[in-house]
Design a protein around this motif. Structure first.
Motif, short mmCIF file in Angstrom:
data_model
loop_
_atom_site.label_atom_id
_atom_site.label_comp_id
_atom_site.label_asym_id
_atom_site.label_seq_id
_atom_site.Cartn_x
_atom_site.Cartn_y
_atom_site.Cartn_z
N ASN A 9 44.09 38.15 52.78
CA ASN A 9 42.75 37.73 52.35
C ASN A 9 42.80 36.89 51.07
N VAL A 10 43.47 37.44 50.05
CA VAL A 10 43.48 36.78 48.74
C VAL A 10 44.90 36.75 48.17
N VAL A 11 45.27 35.60 47.61
CA VAL A 11 46.48 35.50 46.81
C VAL A 11 46.06 35.30 45.36
N ILE A 12 46.61 36.11 44.47
CA ILE A 12 46.42 35.91 43.03
C ILE A 12 47.72 35.36 42.47
N ILE A 13 47.64 34.22 41.81
CA ILE A 13 48.81 33.61 41.19
C ILE A 13 48.86 34.01 39.73
N GLY A 14 49.83 34.85 39.38
CA GLY A 14 49.96 35.33 38.01
C GLY A 14 49.31 36.68 37.82
N LEU A 15 50.08 37.65 37.30
CA LEU A 15 49.57 39.00 37.09
C LEU A 15 49.64 39.39 35.62
N GLY A 16 49.06 38.53 34.79
CA GLY A 16 48.98 38.82 33.37
C GLY A 16 47.65 39.47 33.01
N ALA A 17 47.07 39.03 31.89
CA ALA A 17 45.81 39.61 31.44
C ALA A 17 44.68 39.33 32.41
N ALA A 18 44.67 38.13 33.04
CA ALA A 18 43.58 37.74 33.94
C ALA A 18 43.81 38.26 35.36
N GLY A 19 44.91 37.83 35.98
CA GLY A 19 45.20 38.26 37.34
C GLY A 19 45.39 39.75 37.45
N GLY A 20 45.91 40.36 36.38
CA GLY A 20 46.12 41.80 36.38
C GLY A 20 44.84 42.60 36.34
N VAL A 21 43.73 41.96 35.96
CA VAL A 21 42.41 42.60 36.03
C VAL A 21 41.72 42.27 37.34
N ALA A 22 41.79 41.00 37.76
CA ALA A 22 41.08 40.56 38.97
C ALA A 22 41.51 41.32 40.22
N CYS A 23 42.75 41.79 40.24
CA CYS A 23 43.24 42.50 41.43
C CYS A 23 42.49 43.79 41.71
N LEU A 24 41.95 44.43 40.66
CA LEU A 24 41.34 45.75 40.85
C LEU A 24 40.02 45.69 41.63
N PRO A 25 39.02 44.91 41.22
CA PRO A 25 37.79 44.88 42.02
C PRO A 25 38.00 44.37 43.44
N LEU A 26 38.97 43.48 43.64
CA LEU A 26 39.26 43.00 44.99
C LEU A 26 39.85 44.11 45.85
N ALA A 27 40.82 44.83 45.30
CA ALA A 27 41.44 45.93 46.04
C ALA A 27 40.44 47.04 46.32
N GLN A 28 39.58 47.32 45.34
CA GLN A 28 38.58 48.38 45.52
C GLN A 28 37.54 47.99 46.58
N ALA A 29 37.38 46.66 46.79
CA ALA A 29 36.44 46.19 47.81
C ALA A 29 37.05 46.23 49.20
N GLY A 30 38.34 46.59 49.30
CA GLY A 30 38.99 46.72 50.59
C GLY A 30 39.65 45.45 51.11
#
Length: 570
Positions: A9-30
């Protein structure tokens, strides 16, 4: 030939301060989410206090993508650009693993600099050549996301304005908050108490700054041990609230988030309709294509811009989302130069503690004071903190050696012994505005080891920023002298090239007008609707404070918008 992987569904490029936060609401949304990180997971054993190791750049082990690539920098287009050190690092959690952990919100004024300046002082006060625009959202709109991030990652502090009710134990200049911080502020020290007393004697409002560090046990992590060696280093007990120990593990526990480390993204692919189709990356010498319904670009600003400019196609011949020639425009970095330091006639006892454990004054930040009789707009946050290391202490105190003194011998040793714990340097962050001739582009000649052009910075501090620097330096000197300093130095000079910085902004600015901005108010491309961009590159003003928490609040908001409007966006 690239190996095509199963679509996600989604690719996040970079798992720092920004990508490392954005992953949570997306994962929680299923949603099925894959995070591509150029670095690796770090071992807490590598984070034990070791000044020599940190000074030699041996942490984390292995060559860093950012260091291999670097950037080039010049003050203006008439100069040649020279190679410069990239200030960030690659790892799961990114630089949030080893930053100072100051965790500030922007003030309400920062979101409407242009309109408020014109309203209060007239249109002529906007500096010539500045492209500053009001943000397409207000502080009040972002406040719920600030709040969510503070509680998800764990921020310590003392509120100064809850629902409009001010509390002078916190920052009385901050925008209204919904509630208190999740943890009380980090403890003070004798030196910090002395600076608080001095600030109050001047009629100013000192307060303990907010920090993404646990002041007590929180969310399964222990409270800070105040052992020092925190700046530029990770926390071996996980008291520092990096995304590597907070939001990323939470997203993984949701069951639909996969982390792929040591994945070096090369380009973002699009279809004939201009929508994103996936991401190309290299891992262990093999090329992969990861198809996706949507992509969130969350690497650091220099790599965000570079990936967009490298991702050329029939739909975007000048780079992805760049048909309006706005990628790389409106670039600026924080006005942090021109530091002020002081020498005291007594020991400060600063051998322990963390830079996140500091005292701030906001009286002269943003538009918190009347600029009518001044010839600049904006201001600066003044911040003093603890933490002293032996090598750094010796290097720092040598600046106070009497004229003609040597850096060796018995007299030098005696001077160092007496004064190593008597000096302090202030951390001053000041407003920087975007200008039409400050920008990022691809260097026409310099390439990285893979043959890709590196980013070239063309930028310099303008008159407005230089005047702020001089003004704040004088205020800082007053504060030090009120605290008993016997010597102060630093004139606030921030002239010259605006080189690479850990506080860089712009290049994919957020705004409603596609003619002057790359992404809309939600962080999605005006041109490629299933491309979201997160990080400092979407910010249009800097404020007088660290960008990390604003970046994280915006990232949560962008991710939440994607999840809530999935069918419309993809």
């Amino acid at each position: 030939m690239a190996t095509t992987l199963k679509k996600t569904n989604v690719v996040i490029i970079g798992l720092g301060a920004a990508g490392g936060v954005a992953c949570l609401p997306l994962a929680q949304a299923g949603l099925e989410v894959i995070g591509l990180e150029a670095g690796s997971w770090l071992n807490n054993k590598d984070m034990a206090p070791d000044e020599l190791k940190l000074n030699r750049g041996l942490w984390p082990p292995g060559p860093q993508k950012t260091k291999l690539e670097g950037v080039t920098s010049r003050a203006n287009a008439s100069q040649s650009a020279n190679r410069a050190n990239h200030p960030m690092m690659n790892a799961v959690g990114g630089t949030s693993v080893h930053y100072m952990a100051q965790s500030w919100r922007l003030n309400a004024w920062d979101f409407k600099v242009r309109s408020e300046t014109i309203r209060r002082y007239g249109a002529a006060r906007i500096p010539q050549g500045s492209t500053v625009e009001d943000w397409p959202l207000t502080y009040a709109e972002l406040e719920p996301y600030y709040d969510r991030v503070e509680y998800e990652i764990g921020v310590s502090g003392k509120a100064g304005n809850i629902g409009g009710k001010q509390d002078d134990r916190g920052n009385i200049f901050e925008g209204p908050r919904k509630r208190e911080y999740p943890m009380p502020a980090l403890r003070t020290s004798g030196y910090m108490e002395k600076m608080i007393t001095a600030g109050k004697s001047l009629g100013w409002h000192p307060f303990v700054g907010p920090a993404a560090i646990t002041s007590k046990a929180y969310d399964g992590r222990p409270g800070c041990a105040y052992h020092g060696y925190c700046i530029g280093a990770g926390c071996h007990i996980n008291a520092k609230s990096s995304t590597a120990v907070t939001t990323i593990p939470k997203a993984m526990k949701a069951g639909k988030f996969t982390v792929v480390t040591e994945a070096r993204v090369t380009t973002i692919e699009v279809g004939n309709n201009g929508k994103i189709t996936g991401v190309n990356y290299l891992k262990e010498g093999q090329e992969y294509f990861q198809p996706a319904d949507a992509v969130l670009l969350g690497s650091y600003i220099y790599e965000n811009i570079r990936l967009l400019l490298l991702s050329k196609s029939k739909a975007y011949p000048n780079g992805l989302s760049n048909n309006h020639a706005q990628v790389g425009k409106h670039y600026f970095s924080h006005n942090q130069g021109g530091a002020v330091s002081a020498l005291f006639p007594f020991n400060l006892n600063n051998w322990y503690g963390t830079p996140g454990q500091g005292i701030a004054i906001d009286n002269w930040a943003d538009d918190n004071f009347d600029h009518s009789g001044l010839d600049f707009i904006g201001g600066g946050n003044m911040y003093v903190y603890t933490e002293r290391r032996p090598i750094a202490a010796v290097n720092g105190v040598q600046a106070w050696m009497p004229q003609g003194g040597q850096n060796w011998g018995s007299k030098w040793k005696a001077f160092v012994k007496e004064n190593a714990d008597r000096s302090n340097g202030a951390y001053l962050q000041k407003t920087t505005l975007p200008y039409e001739d400050n920008y990022l582009d691809l260097d026409p000649t310099v390439k990285d080891p893979l043959g890709f052009p590196v980013i070239r910075i063309t930028a310099e501090y303008k008159e407005n920023e230089r005047k702020i620097g001089a003004f704040i330096a004088e205020k800082m000197k007053q504060w030090y002298m009120a605290a008993g300093a016997i010597q102060v130095s630093g004139n606030g000079n921030v002239g010259g090239a605006m080189g690479p910085s850990t506080h860089a902004y712009g290049g994919t600015r957020m705004g409603g007008n596609a003619e002057t901005n790359v992404v809309d108010k939600w962080g999605f491309s005006h041109e490629a609707p299933n491309l979201g961009i997160i990080g400092g590159s979407v910010m249009g003003t800097s404020g007088a404070r660290n960008p990390t928490q604003t970046i994280q609040a915006l990232a949560w908001r962008t991710a939440e918008h994607l999840a809530g409007n999935w069918k419309t966006i993809v």
